[in-house]
Design a protein around this motif. Sequence first.
Motif, PDB file in Angstrom:
ATOM      1  N   UNK A  46      23.816  70.960 -26.650  1.00  0.00           N
ATOM      2  CA  UNK A  46      23.376  69.562 -26.702  1.00  0.00           C
ATOM      3  C   UNK A  46      22.253  69.364 -27.714  1.00  0.00           C
ATOM      4  N   UNK A  47      21.361  70.357 -27.833  1.00  0.00           N
ATOM      5  CA  UNK A  47      20.251  70.239 -28.771  1.00  0.00           C
ATOM      6  C   UNK A  47      20.735  70.031 -30.205  1.00  0.00           C
ATOM      7  N   UNK A  98      13.035  49.359 -31.556  1.00  0.00           N
ATOM      8  CA  UNK A  98      13.055  50.772 -31.959  1.00  0.00           C
ATOM      9  C   UNK A  98      13.187  51.641 -30.710  1.00  0.00           C
ATOM     10  N   UNK A  99      14.014  52.707 -30.831  1.00  0.00           N
ATOM     11  CA  UNK A  99      14.225  53.605 -29.702  1.00  0.00           C
ATOM     12  C   UNK A  99      13.005  54.480 -29.491  1.00  0.00           C
ATOM     13  N   UNK A 100      12.549  54.577 -28.254  1.00  0.00           N
ATOM     14  CA  UNK A 100      11.432  55.450 -27.921  1.00  0.00           C
ATOM     15  C   UNK A 100      11.965  56.725 -27.286  1.00  0.00           C
ATOM     16  N   UNK A 101      11.100  57.749 -27.221  1.00  0.00           N
ATOM     17  CA  UNK A 101      11.518  59.029 -26.646  1.00  0.00           C
ATOM     18  C   UNK A 101      11.967  58.863 -25.208  1.00  0.00           C
ATOM     19  N   UNK A 102      11.293  57.984 -24.439  1.00  0.00           N
ATOM     20  CA  UNK A 102      11.626  57.805 -23.027  1.00  0.00           C
ATOM     21  C   UNK A 102      12.970  57.115 -22.841  1.00  0.00           C
ATOM     22  N   UNK A 103      13.432  56.380 -23.870  1.00  0.00           N
ATOM     23  CA  UNK A 103      14.704  55.667 -23.779  1.00  0.00           C
ATOM     24  C   UNK A 103      15.895  56.523 -24.236  1.00  0.00           C
ATOM     25  N   UNK A 104      15.606  57.660 -24.828  1.00  0.00           N
ATOM     26  CA  UNK A 104      16.672  58.502 -25.332  1.00  0.00           C
ATOM     27  C   UNK A 104      17.351  59.263 -24.199  1.00  0.00           C
ATOM     28  N   UNK A 105      18.632  59.557 -24.387  1.00  0.00           N
ATOM     29  CA  UNK A 105      19.339  60.453 -23.491  1.00  0.00           C
ATOM     30  C   UNK A 105      19.664  61.719 -24.252  1.00  0.00           C
ATOM     31  N   UNK A 106      19.581  62.855 -23.580  1.00  0.00           N
ATOM     32  CA  UNK A 106      19.844  64.114 -24.257  1.00  0.00           C
ATOM     33  C   UNK A 106      18.898  64.325 -25.413  1.00  0.00           C
ATOM     34  N   UNK A 107      19.468  64.665 -26.566  1.00  0.00           N
ATOM     35  CA  UNK A 107      18.658  64.976 -27.741  1.00  0.00           C
ATOM     36  C   UNK A 107      19.007  64.070 -28.918  1.00  0.00           C
ATOM     37  N   UNK A 108      19.486  62.877 -28.617  1.00  0.00           N
ATOM     38  CA  UNK A 108      19.820  61.937 -29.681  1.00  0.00           C
ATOM     39  C   UNK A 108      18.564  61.543 -30.456  1.00  0.00           C
ATOM     40  N   UNK A 109      18.742  61.224 -31.724  1.00  0.00           N
ATOM     41  CA  UNK A 109      17.615  60.971 -32.605  1.00  0.00           C
ATOM     42  C   UNK A 109      17.054  59.573 -32.413  1.00  0.00           C
ATOM     43  N   UNK A 110      15.755  59.470 -32.587  1.00  0.00           N
ATOM     44  CA  UNK A 110      15.088  58.169 -32.566  1.00  0.00           C
ATOM     45  C   UNK A 110      15.294  57.469 -33.903  1.00  0.00           C
ATOM     46  N   UNK A 111      14.948  56.195 -33.959  1.00  0.00           N
ATOM     47  CA  UNK A 111      15.028  55.452 -35.211  1.00  0.00           C
ATOM     48  C   UNK A 111      14.163  56.097 -36.292  1.00  0.00           C
ATOM     49  N   UNK A 112      12.978  56.560 -35.902  1.00  0.00           N
ATOM     50  CA  UNK A 112      12.083  57.188 -36.877  1.00  0.00           C
ATOM     51  C   UNK A 112      12.693  58.477 -37.424  1.00  0.00           C
ATOM     52  N   UNK A 113      13.323  59.249 -36.557  1.00  0.00           N
ATOM     53  CA  UNK A 113      13.957  60.489 -37.007  1.00  0.00           C
ATOM     54  C   UNK A 113      15.143  60.203 -37.930  1.00  0.00           C
ATOM     55  N   UNK A 114      15.904  59.161 -37.622  1.00  0.00           N
ATOM     56  CA  UNK A 114      17.024  58.791 -38.488  1.00  0.00           C
ATOM     57  C   UNK A 114      16.533  58.320 -39.854  1.00  0.00           C
ATOM     58  N   UNK A 115      15.415  57.616 -39.870  1.00  0.00           N
ATOM     59  CA  UNK A 115      14.831  57.195 -41.141  1.00  0.00           C
ATOM     60  C   UNK A 115      14.380  58.408 -41.955  1.00  0.00           C
ATOM     61  N   UNK A 116      13.801  59.390 -41.261  1.00  0.00           N
ATOM     62  CA  UNK A 116      13.390  60.619 -41.946  1.00  0.00           C
ATOM     63  C   UNK A 116      14.608  61.341 -42.513  1.00  0.00           C
ATOM     64  N   UNK A 138      31.524  67.508 -39.243  1.00  0.00           N
ATOM     65  CA  UNK A 138      31.978  66.300 -39.935  1.00  0.00           C
ATOM     66  C   UNK A 138      32.512  65.324 -38.894  1.00  0.00           C
ATOM     67  N   UNK A 139      32.572  64.033 -39.202  1.00  0.00           N
ATOM     68  CA  UNK A 139      33.241  63.093 -38.301  1.00  0.00           C
ATOM     69  C   UNK A 139      34.745  63.313 -38.320  1.00  0.00           C
ATOM     70  N   UNK A 140      35.424  62.845 -37.296  1.00  0.00           N
ATOM     71  CA  UNK A 140      36.858  63.100 -37.147  1.00  0.00           C
ATOM     72  C   UNK A 140      37.693  62.441 -38.245  1.00  0.00           C
ATOM     73  N   UNK A 142      23.450  65.759 -34.209  1.00  0.00           N
ATOM     74  CA  UNK A 142      24.486  65.571 -35.226  1.00  0.00           C
ATOM     75  C   UNK A 142      25.247  64.272 -34.991  1.00  0.00           C
ATOM     76  N   UNK A 143      25.581  63.976 -33.729  1.00  0.00           N
ATOM     77  CA  UNK A 143      26.306  62.743 -33.409  1.00  0.00           C
ATOM     78  C   UNK A 143      25.476  61.509 -33.719  1.00  0.00           C
ATOM     79  N   UNK A 144      24.169  61.615 -33.630  1.00  0.00           N
ATOM     80  CA  UNK A 144      23.308  60.495 -34.014  1.00  0.00           C
ATOM     81  C   UNK A 144      23.460  60.167 -35.491  1.00  0.00           C
ATOM     82  N   UNK A 145      23.771  61.191 -36.280  1.00  0.00           N
ATOM     83  CA  UNK A 145      23.888  61.033 -37.731  1.00  0.00           C
ATOM     84  C   UNK A 145      25.305  60.633 -38.134  1.00  0.00           C
ATOM     85  N   UNK A 146      26.295  61.321 -37.587  1.00  0.00           N
ATOM     86  CA  UNK A 146      27.683  61.158 -38.039  1.00  0.00           C
ATOM     87  C   UNK A 146      28.472  60.151 -37.227  1.00  0.00           C
ATOM     88  N   UNK A 147      27.933  59.728 -36.086  1.00  0.00           N
ATOM     89  CA  UNK A 147      28.699  58.896 -35.172  1.00  0.00           C
ATOM     90  C   UNK A 147      29.194  59.724 -34.002  1.00  0.00           C
TER      91      UNK A 147
END
Length: 317
Positions: A84-85, A1-19, A261-263, A90-95
């Motif tokens: 970036x925020x 599982x991705x932790x906050x310290x492993x994230x770059x920028x503002x990409x979502x964690x696994x927990x956030x994607x599950x939410x 939307x994705x491309x 959004x890219x974490x969700x859509x690709x």
Amino acid sequence: MTTASERTGFHLSDAELQQWERDGYLGPFKVFEPEEMTERWNTIRRQLPDRSLAVYPEGGKAGSISNYDRHLDIDLLSEHILRAEIVDRVASILGPDVLCWRSEFFPKFPGDEGTDWHQAATFAHASGVPQIVWPQEEGRPTFGGTVTAWTAFSHSTKENGCLQLMPGTHKEMNYDESKGMEYDAEARNNTEKDGIKRGFFGYDYRQLQKDPNWRPDESKAFPLVMKPGECVLFWSTLMHASLPHTGGKKDYRMGFASRFVPTKVRIYPDTDEIMEYGGGISLEHYGAVLVSGEDTYGHNRLVTESRRGYRFTPRSA
């Protein structure tokens, strides 16, 4: 599982994607400090009357559609859709490959009605003509939708008409957008539904219900109070609405929605104009903006800079 310290920028964690998968929304989260947002909005609103480089005409048959896509001619809005925020989430969700295909203002002034409960999958609701079309893919609902980033440019409170969301309602459409709706300018601010003044900018969203006897279960909803500079992401297929403005004469609510939307999605396919809200606008000067990654599909007309020369530099995937 991705932790906050492993994230770059503002990409979502696994927990956030599950939410996100469960609820259909995330936030609110901070994009700007309230004071900075207020300062930025004061600058933007002074620039709005200058439509010399706006991509759509004002007034006449254009009606309220003319407030669309001011990110294509106002620098602070051009910058906003690339924040970036917002884009990383959004890219974490859509690709990684993401387009901003529309932006629009949502003001609410004293006495304004609340917005009807609604969902949008193809954005054909006003005209019956799809504005976005997802490819048919196994394992994905055919109704598609867009990720909306709704940013509060002012305080958004229960009194001045904040958003309302129904978590978990994004996976099933209660409306058939292909029906289209009848526009009635006189209906605006003149209709009550279940004791609440509600409408849809001159339309009645109930006309699209698949089951005319169905009613939204408002016990599942909550009001989303937000500070200036806060943003919420939600699927456009999530049941959402807003409260009427019952506050003071000097209070108003201003929201700014950017839609992604994705491309692989086709935007305004086989059309050169938008027809809705009692008017129409030409897409002659329109272009979607690549905000993340790259476009390998070539489905859509893209612009690489705004009408004032602001360079749209996509975020790295």
